[in-house]
Design an enzyme around this catalytic site. Structure first.
Site, PDB file in Angstrom:
ATOM      1  N   GLN A  54      -4.312  12.176  15.043  1.00 20.22           N
ATOM      2  CA  GLN A  54      -3.589  13.387  14.681  1.00 20.22           C
ATOM      3  C   GLN A  54      -3.546  14.418  15.798  1.00 20.22           C
ATOM      4  OE1 GLN A  54      -1.831  13.825  12.002  1.00 20.22           O
ATOM      5  NE2 GLN A  54      -2.462  12.002  10.879  1.00 20.22           N
ATOM      6  N   CYS A 105      -5.373   8.981   2.368  1.00 18.86           N
ATOM      7  CA  CYS A 105      -6.410   8.079   2.903  1.00 18.86           C
ATOM      8  C   CYS A 105      -7.705   8.821   3.203  1.00 18.86           C
ATOM      9  CB  CYS A 105      -5.911   7.349   4.160  1.00 18.86           C
ATOM     10  SG  CYS A 105      -4.577   6.183   3.822  1.00 18.86           S
ATOM     11  N   HIS A 161     -10.606   9.668   7.841  1.00 20.26           N
ATOM     12  CA  HIS A 161      -9.606   8.757   7.301  1.00 20.26           C
ATOM     13  C   HIS A 161     -10.304   7.455   6.929  1.00 20.26           C
ATOM     14  CE1 HIS A 161      -6.063   6.078   7.362  1.00 20.26           C
ATOM     15  NE2 HIS A 161      -5.301   7.161   7.267  1.00 20.26           N
ATOM     16  N   LYS A 173       2.387   7.647  15.545  1.00 20.99           N
ATOM     17  CA  LYS A 173       2.189   9.084  15.405  1.00 20.99           C
ATOM     18  C   LYS A 173       2.480   9.822  16.714  1.00 20.99           C
ATOM     19  CE  LYS A 173      -1.360   8.432  11.850  1.00 20.99           C
ATOM     20  NZ  LYS A 173      -0.615   8.837  10.659  1.00 20.99           N
TER      21      LYS A 173
END
Length: 420
Positions: A210, A375, A130, A233
């Site tokens: 993530q 991104c 990212h 997230k």
């Protein structure tokens, strides 16, 4: 469906009612939210925690002797303890609250890396990172004269371990790597990579944005040196994230920002610094957001990350199987067969259909997906594409929603081809 699958399926049905945002229509259609990799939705427990703080305990932390300040401080520091437990840290003082994972990465880059890297030292990251785990290291390289290197990917869309071994050397000082790619969905073997990096004396920073809401993450098992994540997230509020770092590394690093809270004593000519973690937390923090993140971690822990991952594995297999059947659609990253523990997302491109157009047509049917470069522009450039579409799942996603998405996507592709 076997018994275990039925139990896990009940998880999605049971949890959906906890998320008020999911109970709405978009353009007259029931909302199907498939953009969890961009930001997660928030359960009522998190909303209640925010409301309770601002309604009953609103005060600054660590600085007041009155009851509201004491209650706010207790809840704020309890959130720090919850983060430490959630990622297997031994000491809550190793948890530094930040605005997000991007700030956490910049904290390490601007403190430890600035103080330790010299011309000729090497930073080894990957092409799948990212931007938040690329740009800070570009800036560090410019400031220190260090050399920035990037590990490639295999034909399947996984990290090229042979390339990692080949580029790792005695000049490598720090290895910033993502645990789970937000575009490819591949789960990188962090523990093995850490062992290799430590073998040449390099430190490892893990971007776990993530992964931490989808699989159990234990910093002791990974044996990494720093780990970062973002609250938004994790079913928590925006504007909040955290850095975990080994105590000795945090102690040797200089402060990140100067101001109140991060000091021990201030004189007109100089100052001394507070102990961990407060040395890195200048100014009034995001108190309500930290408390909300703590509530989100409690919520995820009560459900169980093992159960969450099991359900998301089933959904991912269903999603990939359906997408693979669509003509002219190319999936990015390893398949669930190639990597069973891959992330619960699918990025793809369709010949003759721009991702932005697909996203707009799906939105007209109440379906939210992502389109763009996510991104990860260098990765998309490597793959020879400008943008991709991405559907990303969570434990609240149902099998019926996947079927509806696949049907609407097929219809949208046909419409765009017909009118191209």
């Amino acid at each position: 469906m076997n018994t275990q699958s039925a139990i896990v399926n009940d998880l999605a049905q049971r949890c959906r009612g906890d998320f008020p945002v999911l109970n709405q229509t978009i353009n007259g259609k029931p909302l199907i939210y498939l953009d969890h990799a961009a930001t997660s939705q928030k359960p009522k427990r998190v909303l209640d925690a925010l409301n309770n703080y601002y309604s009953h305990d609103n005060a600054n932390v660590h600085r007041g002797a009155h009851s509201l300040s004491a209650r706010a401080t207790d809840a704020f520091e309890a959130a720090r303890t919850k983060v430490a437990k959630f990622i297997g840290a031994n000491d809550s003082a190793e948890i530094v609250f930040t605005r997000n994972a991007t700030e956490a990465i910049n904290l390490v880059a601007c403190t430890w890396a600035n103080a330790n890297l010299q011309p000729g030292d090497e930073i080894l990251t990957s092409v799948m990172e990212h931007h938040s785990n690329l740009v800070p290291w570009q800036l560090v390289a410019n400031r220190t004269g260090a050399v920035l290197r990037h590990v490639g990917i295999t034909a399947n869309g996984e990290l090229d371990i042979d390339d990692f071994r080949a580029q790792l050397n005695q000049r490598t000082r720090i290895v910033p790597l993502v645990q789970l790619s937000n575009s490819l969905g591949c789960l990188n073997p962090i523990a093995n990579l850490v062992e290799l990096a430590h073998g040449v004396g390099a430190k490892v920073l893990v971007d776990a944005c993530q992964s931490v809401a989808h699989i159990p993450v234990d910093v002791q098992a990974l044996a990494c040196d720093w780990l970062v994540a973002s609250s938004h997230k994790l079913c928590g509020p925006t504007g909040m994230g955290f850095l975990w770092g080994r105590r000795e590394l945090l102690e040797e690093a200089p402060p990140f920002l100067g101001g109140g809270e991060m000091i021990d004593e201030v004189f007109l000519s100089h100052s001394t610094w507070a102990g961990l973690p407060h040395k890195f937390e200048a100014g009034t923090p995001a108190i309500g957001e930290a408390i909300g993140m703590g509530a989100a971690l409690d919520y995820l822990a009560d459900i169980g990350l093992v159960q969450i991952h099991a359900w998301e594995q089933q959904l991912t297999a269903q999603l990939w199987d359906g997408l693979a059947r669509i003509e002219d659609l190319q999936l990015l990253g390893p398949t669930p067969e190639q990597q069973p523990n891959r992330g619960a997302l699918a990025s793809f491109v369709v010949t003759g259909a721009h991702p932005h157009d697909l996203c707009a047509l799906l939105d007209a049917s109440g379906i939210c997906i992502r389109s763009g470069h996510h991104c990860t522009q260098p990765l998309h450039r490597l793959l020879g594409i400008n943008a991709s579409a991405r559907a990303s799942l969570a434990f609240t996603t149902t099998s019926a929603e996947i079927d509806q998405f696949l049907a609407e996507l097929t219809s949208s592709i046909a419409f765009l081809k017909e009118h191209s």
